[in-house]
Scaffold this active site. Structure first.
Site, mmCIF file in Angstrom:
data_model
loop_
_atom_site.group_PDB
_atom_site.id
_atom_site.type_symbol
_atom_site.label_atom_id
_atom_site.label_comp_id
_atom_site.label_asym_id
_atom_site.label_seq_id
_atom_site.Cartn_x
_atom_site.Cartn_y
_atom_site.Cartn_z
ATOM 1 N N ASP A 5 2.345 14.346 -0.754
ATOM 2 C CA ASP A 5 1.910 13.241 0.112
ATOM 3 C C ASP A 5 1.087 13.779 1.280
ATOM 4 O OD1 ASP A 5 2.900 10.978 -1.197
ATOM 5 O OD2 ASP A 5 4.912 11.295 -0.391
ATOM 6 N N ASP A 145 5.630 4.762 -6.618
ATOM 7 C CA ASP A 145 6.006 5.637 -5.506
ATOM 8 C C ASP A 145 6.691 4.799 -4.423
ATOM 9 O OD1 ASP A 145 6.118 7.616 -3.592
ATOM 10 O OD2 ASP A 145 3.950 7.860 -3.375
HETATM 11 ZN ZN ZN Z 1 3.151 9.438 -2.472
#
Ligand code: ZN
Length: 211
Positions: A5, A145
């Site tokens: 991320d 996600d």
């Molecule tokens: Zn992510």
């Protein structure tokens, strides 16, 4: 694969890591590095992350002024290209890039922080994408996600998800290895109930099933 991320403190309030850290990561693992860019300027940074070792890079629909061009740029640099949509963006916005993308990432929480609760409407968004894929004979993967755990992994896989991102439910589990194996097992079982699994069976096997 490892899901990385990337947050820039602008598109989302958090700040995470840049290309030098990804380069270090690349040196210690052979796993695919799946990059989720939660940043304002993906066209500038995507090539840098790919050079640092990213295998796949996804960019937010909400962050790209020229999404089609951004996706082509990622492919041109040699990575798989994905598009991400926030919970408030309908999947119909993606219809014109579905032939171009390698995968679509459905955010099932708002991007920027771990530990948030799964938004149930995300399942319907996955189903709709799966219908687009089946009806159009397209091959993009569907990733999800946010807030995924052993409680909902089967449901999202049955709806059409191929790649499941799990953070909190793995890293905060008493036994992370067990948590991953348990989720993989649940996902595998659920996948066998889908048309994607049926379409993988050899032609002979399908004929005998029909008979
Ligand atoms: Zn992510």
């Amino acid at each position: 694969m490892l899901h990385v991320d990337i947050m820039d403190g602008h598109f989302v309030p958090n700040l995470t890591i840049g290309p030098p850290v990804v380069e270090s990561l690349r040196r210690v693992t052979k796993l695919k590095l799946d990059h989720h860019l939660m940043i304002e300027d993906p066209d500038f940074f995507a090539p840098l992350f790919i050079k640092a070792g990213a295998t796949s890079v996804s960019v937010h629909y909400e962050a790209c002024r020229h999404l089609h061009r951004s996706l082509q740029l990622i492919k041109g640099e040699g990575a798989k290209a994905g598009v991400v949509i926030n919970p408030a963006s309908p999947v119909s916005l993606l219809v014109d890039v579905l032939e171009v993308v390698d995968y679509v990432l459905v955010m099932s929480v708002n991007p920027g922080f771990g530990g948030q609760e799964f938004i149930p409407h995300s399942v319907e968004k996955v189903r709709q994408l799966d219908r687009y894929r089946e009806d159009g004979g397209l091959r993009f993967a569907i990733e999800i996600d946010g807030g995924i755990s052993e409680h909902n992994v089967a449901e999202v896989v049955r709806a059409g998800v191929d790649w499941v991102v799990a953070g909190t439910s793995v890293f905060h589990a008493p036994d992370p290895v067990f948590a991953i194996h348990e989720m993989q097992q649940l996902a595998d079982q659920a996948f066998r109930e889908t048309w994607r699994f049926a379409s993988l069976a050899p032609a002979g096997a399908q004929t005998s099933l029909r008979m």
